[in-house]
Design a protein around this motif. Structure first.
Motif, short mmCIF file in Angstrom:
data_model
loop_
_atom_site.label_atom_id
_atom_site.label_comp_id
_atom_site.label_asym_id
_atom_site.label_seq_id
_atom_site.Cartn_x
_atom_site.Cartn_y
_atom_site.Cartn_z
N ARG A 72 24.07 11.66 -15.35
CA ARG A 72 23.32 10.52 -14.80
C ARG A 72 23.68 9.22 -15.52
O ARG A 72 23.80 8.17 -14.89
CB ARG A 72 21.81 10.78 -14.88
N VAL A 73 23.83 9.29 -16.84
CA VAL A 73 24.23 8.10 -17.60
C VAL A 73 25.53 7.53 -17.04
O VAL A 73 25.65 6.31 -16.81
CB VAL A 73 24.41 8.46 -19.09
N LEU A 74 26.51 8.39 -16.81
CA LEU A 74 27.82 7.92 -16.34
C LEU A 74 27.78 7.47 -14.89
O LEU A 74 28.46 6.52 -14.50
CB LEU A 74 28.85 9.03 -16.54
N ARG A 75 26.99 8.16 -14.06
CA ARG A 75 26.92 7.81 -12.63
C ARG A 75 26.22 6.48 -12.40
O ARG A 75 26.54 5.76 -11.45
CB ARG A 75 26.21 8.91 -11.85
N THR A 76 25.26 6.17 -13.24
CA THR A 76 24.45 4.97 -13.01
C THR A 76 24.89 3.78 -13.86
O THR A 76 24.32 2.70 -13.74
CB THR A 76 22.96 5.27 -13.30
N ALA A 77 25.89 3.97 -14.72
CA ALA A 77 26.37 2.86 -15.56
C ALA A 77 27.10 1.83 -14.69
O ALA A 77 27.61 2.15 -13.61
CB ALA A 77 27.31 3.39 -16.64
N GLU A 78 27.14 0.60 -15.17
CA GLU A 78 27.87 -0.45 -14.48
C GLU A 78 29.31 -0.46 -14.98
O GLU A 78 29.60 -0.87 -16.10
CB GLU A 78 27.22 -1.82 -14.74
N TRP A 79 30.22 0.00 -14.14
CA TRP A 79 31.63 0.06 -14.50
C TRP A 79 32.37 -1.14 -13.93
O TRP A 79 32.00 -1.65 -12.88
CB TRP A 79 32.25 1.37 -14.00
N PRO A 80 33.42 -1.59 -14.62
CA PRO A 80 34.15 -2.77 -14.13
C PRO A 80 34.98 -2.46 -12.90
O PRO A 80 35.10 -1.31 -12.46
CB PRO A 80 35.03 -3.15 -15.33
N ASP A 81 35.58 -3.52 -12.35
CA ASP A 81 36.42 -3.35 -11.16
C ASP A 81 37.79 -2.79 -11.55
O ASP A 81 38.10 -2.59 -12.73
CB ASP A 81 36.58 -4.68 -10.43
N LEU A 82 38.59 -2.52 -10.54
CA LEU A 82 39.93 -1.97 -10.75
C LEU A 82 41.00 -2.97 -10.31
O LEU A 82 42.06 -2.59 -9.85
CB LEU A 82 40.07 -0.66 -9.96
N GLU A 83 40.69 -4.23 -10.48
CA GLU A 83 41.60 -5.28 -10.04
C GLU A 83 42.52 -5.72 -11.17
O GLU A 83 42.23 -5.51 -12.34
CB GLU A 83 40.80 -6.49 -9.53
N GLY A 84 43.64 -6.35 -10.80
CA GLY A 84 44.50 -7.00 -11.77
C GLY A 84 45.48 -6.06 -12.45
O GLY A 84 45.66 -4.90 -12.07
N ASP A 85 46.12 -6.58 -13.49
CA ASP A 85 47.13 -5.82 -14.22
C ASP A 85 46.50 -4.66 -14.97
O ASP A 85 45.31 -4.67 -15.30
CB ASP A 85 47.87 -6.74 -15.20
N TRP A 86 47.34 -3.69 -15.30
CA TRP A 86 46.82 -2.45 -15.90
C TRP A 86 46.19 -2.68 -17.28
O TRP A 86 45.19 -2.04 -17.61
CB TRP A 86 47.94 -1.41 -16.02
N ARG A 87 46.77 -3.57 -18.08
CA ARG A 87 46.29 -3.70 -19.46
C ARG A 87 44.87 -4.26 -19.54
O ARG A 87 44.01 -3.65 -20.20
CB ARG A 87 47.27 -4.55 -20.27
N PRO A 88 44.56 -5.40 -18.91
CA PRO A 88 43.15 -5.86 -18.95
C PRO A 88 42.22 -4.89 -18.24
O PRO A 88 41.05 -4.76 -18.61
CB PRO A 88 43.20 -7.22 -18.26
N LEU A 89 42.73 -4.20 -17.22
CA LEU A 89 41.91 -3.21 -16.52
C LEU A 89 41.49 -2.10 -17.47
O LEU A 89 40.31 -1.75 -17.59
CB LEU A 89 42.71 -2.64 -15.34
N LEU A 90 42.46 -1.55 -18.18
CA LEU A 90 42.18 -0.45 -19.10
C LEU A 90 41.30 -0.91 -20.25
O LEU A 90 40.41 -0.18 -20.70
CB LEU A 90 43.51 0.12 -19.62
N GLU A 91 41.52 -2.13 -20.69
CA GLU A 91 40.69 -2.68 -21.76
C GLU A 91 39.24 -2.84 -21.30
O GLU A 91 38.30 -2.51 -22.04
CB GLU A 91 41.25 -4.02 -22.23
N ARG A 92 39.05 -3.34 -20.08
CA ARG A 92 37.69 -3.51 -19.54
C ARG A 92 36.96 -2.18 -19.48
O ARG A 92 35.78 -2.08 -19.83
CB ARG A 92 37.73 -4.13 -18.13
N TRP A 93 37.65 -1.15 -19.04
CA TRP A 93 37.00 0.15 -18.91
C TRP A 93 36.68 0.76 -20.27
O TRP A 93 35.66 1.42 -20.44
CB TRP A 93 37.87 1.08 -18.06
N ALA A 94 37.55 0.55 -21.24
CA ALA A 94 37.28 1.06 -22.59
C ALA A 94 36.06 0.37 -23.18
O ALA A 94 35.18 1.02 -23.77
CB ALA A 94 38.50 0.84 -23.47
#
Length: 251
Positions: A72-94
């Motif tokens: 439930r914690v993971l399903r309801t968390a606010e996750w970032p978008d999947l837009e843009g280059d891979w490096r800022p994307l991966l950093e946002r998710w981390a």
């Protein structure tokens, strides 16, 4: 027999209350409400207002309670978008993952202890697919995601361990370590060993997120060097090794 109030009005009989509905979602919510550090069958049952026997019908052991809560914690968390280059994307998710573990103390300890909900598999697949769309091979994408999210979970786990009270001594583990490390070095003050000794003190006392973020940047730089796809000029063989092409010749 009809009961009456002091003013003579009839008082309706109270019907026996129904036990509250209990399902996986209600249990997961109760687990989060109790908190992972204090999680027991008794605490969750009390929060739900049911007996432990009712709870056992839905979760056979504590790990099942943890798994429901983590999911439930993971399903309801606010996750970032999947837009843009891979490096800022991966950093946002981390960074987002760090914040999730920060908001739910004890959760990452359960995860790194081996309780893995299905939702974390789905999240990893989602980010991995986004990397493949940006030129990674599937194998390289999985390795990159594994590196970054392992770093995040392990760093957060380390913070919780260091911030836990030390039973044998007064204070938190971090405070005790800092005190021990501040013992003067036997080396000369201008020696390399003394400089490293001083830097270790700074590492122990550094802001946990900033320290993690510094390690994350190094990992991302390594991924850029070793794993990131770059089209026809950076294909990989079946073993994941980089091959470069110059005028059609691999080398």
């Amino acid at each position: 027999m009809t009961l009456t109030s002091p003013d003579g009005r009839p008082v309706p009989r109270r019907r026996p209350g129904r036990p509250p509905a209990v399902d996986a979602e209600a249990i997961a919510t109760a687990v989060i409400g109790v908190g992972f550090h204090d999680l027991t069958f008794a605490s969750v049952a009390e929060r739900l207002g049911v007996g432990q026997a009712t709870l056992y019908r839905h979760a056979s052991n504590r790990d099942e309670l943890v798994r429901l809560g983590l999911d439930r914690v993971l399903r309801t968390a606010e996750w970032p978008d999947l837009e843009g280059d891979w490096r800022p994307l991966l950093e946002r998710w981390a960074v987002a993952a760090w914040r999730v573990w920060e908001q739910h103390p004890g959760a990452v300890l359960e995860l790194t202890g081996g309780v893995v909900p299905w939702s974390i598999v789905m999240l990893s697949d989602t980010v991995g697919a986004a990397l493949v769309e940006r030129g990674f091979t599937a194998r390289s994408a999985v390795l990159a995601v594994d590196l970054v999210f392992d770093l995040t979970a392990d760093s957060r786990r380390g913070v919780e361990i260091l911030d836990a009270p030390m039973l044998a001594q007064e204070g938190k583990v971090r405070e005790v370590l800092e005190k021990q490390w501040r013992t003067p070095s036997a080396e000369r003050a201008d020696s390399v060993a003394a400089q490293v000794h001083d830097e270790m003190i700074l590492a122990i006392t550094a802001d946990p997120f900033e320290w993690f973020h510094g390690k994350l940047r190094i990992v991302l730089a390594g991924i850029a060097q070793e794993l990131a796809g770059d089209g026809a000029d950076g294909r990989r063989d079946d073993h994941g090794d980089r091959t470069t092409t110059t005028r059609g010749t691999s080398r």
